[in-house]
Design an enzyme around this catalytic site. Structure first.
Site, short mmCIF file in Angstrom:
data_model
loop_
_atom_site.label_atom_id
_atom_site.label_comp_id
_atom_site.label_asym_id
_atom_site.label_seq_id
_atom_site.Cartn_x
_atom_site.Cartn_y
_atom_site.Cartn_z
CG HIS A 1 -0.46 0.19 2.50
ND1 HIS A 1 -0.31 -0.85 3.39
CD2 HIS A 1 -0.03 1.29 3.14
CE1 HIS A 1 0.20 -0.38 4.52
NE2 HIS A 1 0.38 0.92 4.40
CG ASP B 1 -0.03 -4.19 2.70
OD1 ASP B 1 0.45 -3.60 1.72
OD2 ASP B 1 -0.53 -3.62 3.66
CB SER C 1 3.12 1.32 6.35
OG SER C 1 1.92 1.44 7.01
#
Length: 510
Positions: A84, A115, A194
């Site tokens: 992402h 992911d 992230s």
């Protein structure tokens, strides 16, 4: 309080440089004492250019984001980050810790379900002296210490947060709604963290930070992708040369915690398993399983009545994790009970099932939405991003009931099946009176059933004379003169500033 957290710029810029620091005296903040390769962690800058699913011929306004990543192989020049962080990327740049330069990066491969993404930089300079992170091959135990490193919001420099492993279980990855093993930690994971690594006490990476629960639901809950999932992703790339994914059986199950239910299926008192309530038509299990079977074991591992299998002593996880650890193209052995008889079944080759309403449109040869236009009628396919674009993030409550049902409960009968939707009617004199017909499913062209977008377009193009009859859901009819409709298309495109009557992928197809 105008100065609170204000960008952190300009402190003492005009001050004369101080005396040089003696070696080893705080020159590296002594972070080496943490035993963690902080220099392997890089900041990932990305410009996202997301398609506009409601106006599929254009993109939305560009957005910028920053995340984290880390080098996993300095020889092969590979940096790992979250999918992402680089989705719909128009440009990706990497910046090393303590460096003022951002280097252009290239995305090598992306695994949407897990992911994860791997990126590289061509510039030699970027790799000079860059450390690589050692991935730990073991799943950590509960209460082990973890250190999350990354570049979260709230400042520009690297940030280290610590916590412990709170639980390990199969969790839903928000990126593409896949069910994979996840590690829950209590270290704060904020936006920008992230893609950063989570280290154990030995300085080995135990996972990649990727999502946190909203503050409204729970506090201090962060999720980490365990190295088992990361290694599956990397091995998949080495095996197939590109990302193929995490297999699923493609069945819906019912737990068998009720004793009478087990008895009625002919199970003995010691037998355990789950009831197959539905087998998806395009799934690999469709050849061997049928609804009403009881799935007792997968690859020799016994499945409990609640659908879990043994993971470690005192720990259980959902049986789907056993399936996900395999690779597409491999065989899988199942033990099932049918009409009271125990069967040993084999799926020769695991393959992905076809979604009826795709969760994302990254996998296509040309990612993004497909569309075609005839006389101001805009047709596209039903997908979850489309529903979100039309009805908002709460589309499951706001979209028409049938659409939600197609998206959440129905499955494709053939691999090429798509739901074709008339999404809007662009103003033109031919379509006067049809303006209110938007977001309706196209079921028929003439007397032919519509199977997918390409076939619908071919059927409409084949109809050159007489009436062009379109049958929509709710038994609605949209009828135009075929010749006039085809003739009006160019005019409509010009009037509404649309570059082409169809998306490039439909143009390419023979």
């Amino acid at each position: 309080g105008g100065a609170v957290g204000g960008g952190g710029g300009g402190h003492g810029r005009g001050a004369p440089p101080g005396p040089p620091l003696p070696p080893g005296d705080g020159s590296d903040e002594d972070l080496g004492a943490l035993g963690v390769p902080l220099d392997a962690v890089v900041k990932v800058w990305c410009v996202h250019s997301t398609p506009n699913y409601s106006l599929p011929w254009q993109r939305r306004r560009q957005e910028r984001s920053s995340g984290s990543g880390f080098c996993i192989d300095a020889k092969r020049r590979v940096v790992l980050t979250n999918a992402h962080c680089v989705e719909w990327h128009a440009q990706v740049k990497l910046q090393r810790r303590g460096s003022d330069t951002k280097y252009l990066a290239k995305v090598l491969s992306v695994g949407w379900e897990c992911d994860l993404a791997v990126v590289t930089v061509e510039e030699e300079e970027f790799w000079e002296g860059l450390q690589a992170v050692q991935l730990s091959s073991k799943i950590p135990h509960l209460e082990d210490d973890v250190l999350c490193v990354g570049f979260p919001v709230g400042g520009d420099t690297i940030s280290v947060t610590s916590g412990v492993i709170s639980r390990i279980e199969v969790t839903t990855y928000t990126q593409a709604a896949a069910e994979l093993l996840g590690i829950q930690i209590d270290a704060a994971i904020n936006s920008g963290n992230s893609g950063g690594p989570a280290f154990n006490a030995e300085g080995e990476c135990v996972g990649v930070a990727f999502q946190s629960m909203g503050a409204d639901e729970a506090e201090n809950i962060g999720y980490v992708i365990p190295t088992l999932v990361v290694m599956h992703f990397l091995e998949d790339l080495l095996k197939h040369g590109h990302y193929t994914g995490f297999p699923t059986l493609g069945v819906e199950i019912q737990t068998m915690e009720n004793a009478t239910l087990r008895e009625s299926c002919g199970m003995g008192p010691k037998q355990k398993g789950v009831l197959i309530s539905r087998v998806l038509p395009t799934a690999p299990a469709a050849k061997v399983l049928q609804s009403g079977d009881v799935l007792l074991a997968f690859d020799g591992e016994q499945i409990g009545n609640d659908g879990t299998v043994r993971f470690r002593r005192h720990e259980r996880v959902m049986y789907t994790w056993l399936v996900a650890q395999k690779f597409y193209g491999e065989e899988a052995k199942l033990t099932a009970l049918r009409d009271g008889k125990r069967l040993e079944l084999v799926i020769e080759k695991l393959h992905p099932e076809a979604p009826l309403v795709p969760i994302h449109l990254f996998d296509k040869p040309r990612p993004g939405p497909s569309y075609f236009i005839v006389a101001g009628l805009v047709f596209t396919t039903l997908s979850e991003p489309f529903l979100e674009s039309e009805f908002g993030a709460e589309w499951e409550h706001k979209a028409p009931v049938e659409m939600v049902k197609w998206a959440t409960q129905e499955h494709a009968a053939t691999p090429d099946e798509q739901l074709v939707v008339l999404t809007q009617v662009l103003a033109h004199e031919l379509t006067m009176g049809y303006e209110s017909m938007e977001n309706l499913r196209l079921l028929k062209v003439g007397d032919e059933q519509v199977r997918n977008l390409k076939q619908a377009m071919d059927l409409i193009n084949a109809c050159q004379g007489g009436f062009l009859k379109l049958g929509l859901q709710h038994n609605l009819h949209l009828i135009l003169r075929a010749e006039a409709a085809h003739g009006a298309t160019a005019e409509v495109l010009e009037k509404h500033g649309i570059p082409a009557a169809m998306s490039v992928d439909l143009d390419d197809l023979p």
